[in-house]
Enzyme design. Structure first.
Site, PDB file in Angstrom:
ATOM      1  N   LEU A  26       1.138  -1.247  -0.021  1.00 39.86           N
ATOM      2  CA  LEU A  26       0.018  -0.120   0.277  1.00 39.86           C
ATOM      3  C   LEU A  26       0.597   1.059   0.438  1.00 39.86           C
ATOM      4  O   LEU A  26       1.951   1.175   0.817  1.00 39.86           O
ATOM      5  CB  LEU A  26      -0.753   0.298   1.010  1.00 39.86           C
ATOM      6  CG  LEU A  26      -1.726  -1.313   1.566  1.00 39.86           C
ATOM      7  CD1 LEU A  26      -2.375  -1.181   2.287  1.00 39.86           C
ATOM      8  CD2 LEU A  26      -2.777  -0.528   0.098  1.00 39.86           C
ATOM      9  N   HIS A  27       0.401   2.392  -0.741  1.00 37.57           N
ATOM     10  CA  HIS A  27       0.744   3.364  -0.933  1.00 37.57           C
ATOM     11  C   HIS A  27      -0.231   4.476  -0.400  1.00 37.57           C
ATOM     12  O   HIS A  27      -1.431   4.244  -0.213  1.00 37.57           O
ATOM     13  CB  HIS A  27       1.161   3.787  -1.850  1.00 37.57           C
ATOM     14  CG  HIS A  27       0.871   3.854  -3.349  1.00 37.57           C
ATOM     15  ND1 HIS A  27      -0.437   4.517  -3.538  1.00 37.57           N
ATOM     16  CD2 HIS A  27       0.894   2.356  -4.403  1.00 37.57           C
ATOM     17  CE1 HIS A  27      -0.881   3.705  -4.234  1.00 37.57           C
ATOM     18  NE2 HIS A  27      -0.648   2.448  -5.444  1.00 37.57           N
ATOM     19  N   GLY A  46      -1.950   6.370  -1.790  1.00 36.36           N
ATOM     20  CA  GLY A  46      -3.572   6.047  -3.725  1.00 36.36           C
ATOM     21  C   GLY A  46      -4.120   5.894  -2.974  1.00 36.36           C
ATOM     22  O   GLY A  46      -5.107   6.046  -2.637  1.00 36.36           O
ATOM     23  N   HIS A  47      -3.821   4.108  -1.952  1.00 40.59           N
ATOM     24  CA  HIS A  47      -4.782   3.346  -1.392  1.00 40.59           C
ATOM     25  C   HIS A  47      -4.871   4.015  -0.138  1.00 40.59           C
ATOM     26  O   HIS A  47      -6.592   4.085   0.150  1.00 40.59           O
ATOM     27  CB  HIS A  47      -4.027   2.035  -1.160  1.00 40.59           C
ATOM     28  CG  HIS A  47      -3.228   1.409  -2.250  1.00 40.59           C
ATOM     29  ND1 HIS A  47      -1.712   0.999  -2.257  1.00 40.59           N
ATOM     30  CD2 HIS A  47      -3.931   0.788  -3.305  1.00 40.59           C
ATOM     31  CE1 HIS A  47      -1.663   0.327  -3.345  1.00 40.59           C
ATOM     32  NE2 HIS A  47      -2.599  -0.027  -3.371  1.00 40.59           N
ATOM     33  N   GLY A  73      -9.524   4.007  -7.447  1.00 41.14           N
ATOM     34  CA  GLY A  73      -8.704   5.159  -8.370  1.00 41.14           C
ATOM     35  C   GLY A  73      -8.772   4.638  -9.846  1.00 41.14           C
ATOM     36  O   GLY A  73      -8.849   4.748 -10.779  1.00 41.14           O
ATOM     37  N   ILE A 101      -3.562   9.999  -7.031  1.00 44.41           N
ATOM     38  CA  ILE A 101      -2.255  10.499  -6.267  1.00 44.41           C
ATOM     39  C   ILE A 101      -0.910  10.697  -6.580  1.00 44.41           C
ATOM     40  O   ILE A 101      -0.955   9.444  -7.136  1.00 44.41           O
ATOM     41  CB  ILE A 101      -2.601   9.517  -5.058  1.00 44.41           C
ATOM     42  CG1 ILE A 101      -4.096   9.742  -4.326  1.00 44.41           C
ATOM     43  CG2 ILE A 101      -1.818  10.385  -3.615  1.00 44.41           C
ATOM     44  CD1 ILE A 101      -5.223  11.709  -4.028  1.00 44.41           C
ATOM     45  N   MET A 145       1.420   7.414  -8.029  1.00 42.29           N
ATOM     46  CA  MET A 145       1.441   6.523  -6.777  1.00 42.29           C
ATOM     47  C   MET A 145       1.305   5.044  -7.132  1.00 42.29           C
ATOM     48  O   MET A 145       0.191   4.549  -7.863  1.00 42.29           O
ATOM     49  CB  MET A 145       0.716   6.759  -5.931  1.00 42.29           C
ATOM     50  CG  MET A 145       1.703   7.899  -5.123  1.00 42.29           C
ATOM     51  SD  MET A 145       1.762   8.029  -3.425  1.00 42.29           S
ATOM     52  CE  MET A 145       2.194   9.879  -2.587  1.00 42.29           C
ATOM     53  N   SER A 146       2.081   3.866  -7.125  1.00 41.68           N
ATOM     54  CA  SER A 146       1.918   2.702  -7.607  1.00 41.68           C
ATOM     55  C   SER A 146       2.117   1.728  -6.839  1.00 41.68           C
ATOM     56  O   SER A 146       3.984   1.941  -6.737  1.00 41.68           O
ATOM     57  CB  SER A 146       2.408   2.538  -9.332  1.00 41.68           C
ATOM     58  OG  SER A 146       2.429   0.994  -9.355  1.00 41.68           O
TER      59      SER A 146
END
Ligand code: AMP
Length: 282
Positions: free
Chosen positions: A33-34, A36-37, A149, A178, A186-187
């Site tokens: 996770l980052h 964005g999540h 997303g 994000i 972000m990924s």
């Protein structure tokens, strides 16, 4: 945060009378996770009384086994981040509990045109895999709202179609992409980029911005050609740079500037495949 490990447990948990009355928000993920999540969790928390996340690296949506093997796993940190963001329930199912009959010979969904272009073309069966996992999750959880997303633009369209196909009452909420400070979306796959590859990865965002800033009405071949040149200068190996109708994903090579369109890119930086997109409003 409650952690559950199979679909029956979450179904039973949500069937309790005091839980059934709540507006539920669901955020499916593959972990690593980052921000964005976490932003999806925060969006869900704004409008839902109960927020559910899942972590499941779905083998049926990987058309490349090495991509599946190398998919980053950071489960302890994920649990920490989800709890901190206020997630109520985390589902972490195993492959065996999600696909008790195995992963071969699973059902097929009629996705039509959507499955023939862009990610559908370059990753055969990927969207069938996405639908196979999402249909199981949606049927068991039956969330009021599903948060996904825009980073995965085509996936959002596929899941919207799936919701219709399985006659689910869940409402899809698509949330903004994000980005890192330099613009890179972000990924989880960014974790696999080495220092130099990470620096060059900014090329995708720069190319999308270039398209947005230079596109004019009429033929699009010259902007596309320049975009390919620009992205190649960052040593990307390009699967596609396309411009499509934002509602249908029909690829276009001329633009009348009333049409809402989206520029989409998929490209490899070393052996890491990255995707991104940018909506270009009229
Ligand atoms: P994944 O774990 O990659 O399957 O992604 C889980 C969800 O997070 C999907 O709905 C993605 O579209 C979304 N997501 C991934 N990256 C981002 C991002 N940078 N910004 C917003 N949402 C994202």
């Amino acid at each position: 945060m409650i952690i559950l490990k199979d679909l029956l447990s979450i179904k039973n948990y949500l069937a309790q009378p005091q839980k059934r009355e709540l507006i539920t928000g669901f955020v499916p993920t593959m972990g690593a996770l980052h921000q964005g999540h976490i932003d999806l969790i925060k969006q869900a928390k704004k409008n839902c009384g109960l927020v559910i996340a899942s972590i499941f690296v779905n083998p049926t949506q990987f058309n490349n086994s090495s991509d599946f093997q190398k998919y980053p796993v950071t489960i302890e940190q994920d649990i920490y981040l989800l709890e901190k963001a206020g997630t109520d329930i985390l589902l972490i199912p195993s492959v065996e509990t999600l696909y008790p009959e195995g992963t071969a010979g699973l059902e097929n969904y009629e996705l039509g045109y959507l499955e023939t272009v862009l990610e559908g073309f370059y990753r055969p069966d990927h969207f069938q895999g996405v639908c196979q996992v999402m249909s199981r999750l949606l049927k068991s959880i039956q969330p009021t709202r599903l948060y996904m997303g825009q980073k995965d633009y085509q996936q959002c369209m596929v899941v919207k179609k799936l919701i219709e196909l399985i006659s689910s009452s869940t409402k899809l909420v698509t949330c903004a992409t994000i980005r890192e400070e330099d613009g890179l979306a972000m990924s989880s796959r960014n974790k696999r980029l080495g220092i130099i590859a990470r620096e060059k990865a900014i090329g995708i965002f720069r190319t999308l911005v270039f398209i947005k800033e230079t596109i004019t009405k009429g033929a699009l071949d010259s902007v596309k050609k320049e975009a390919i040149k620009l992205l190649s200068s960052y040593d990307f190996k390009i699967d596609y740079i396309e411009i499509a109708d934002a509602d249908t994903l029909e690829l276009i090579d001329r633009w009348n500037d009333n049409q809402k369109i989206v520029a989409l890119i998929a490209a490899f930086q070393e052996d890491v495949r990255l995707i991104d997109n940018m909506v270009i409003a009229s």
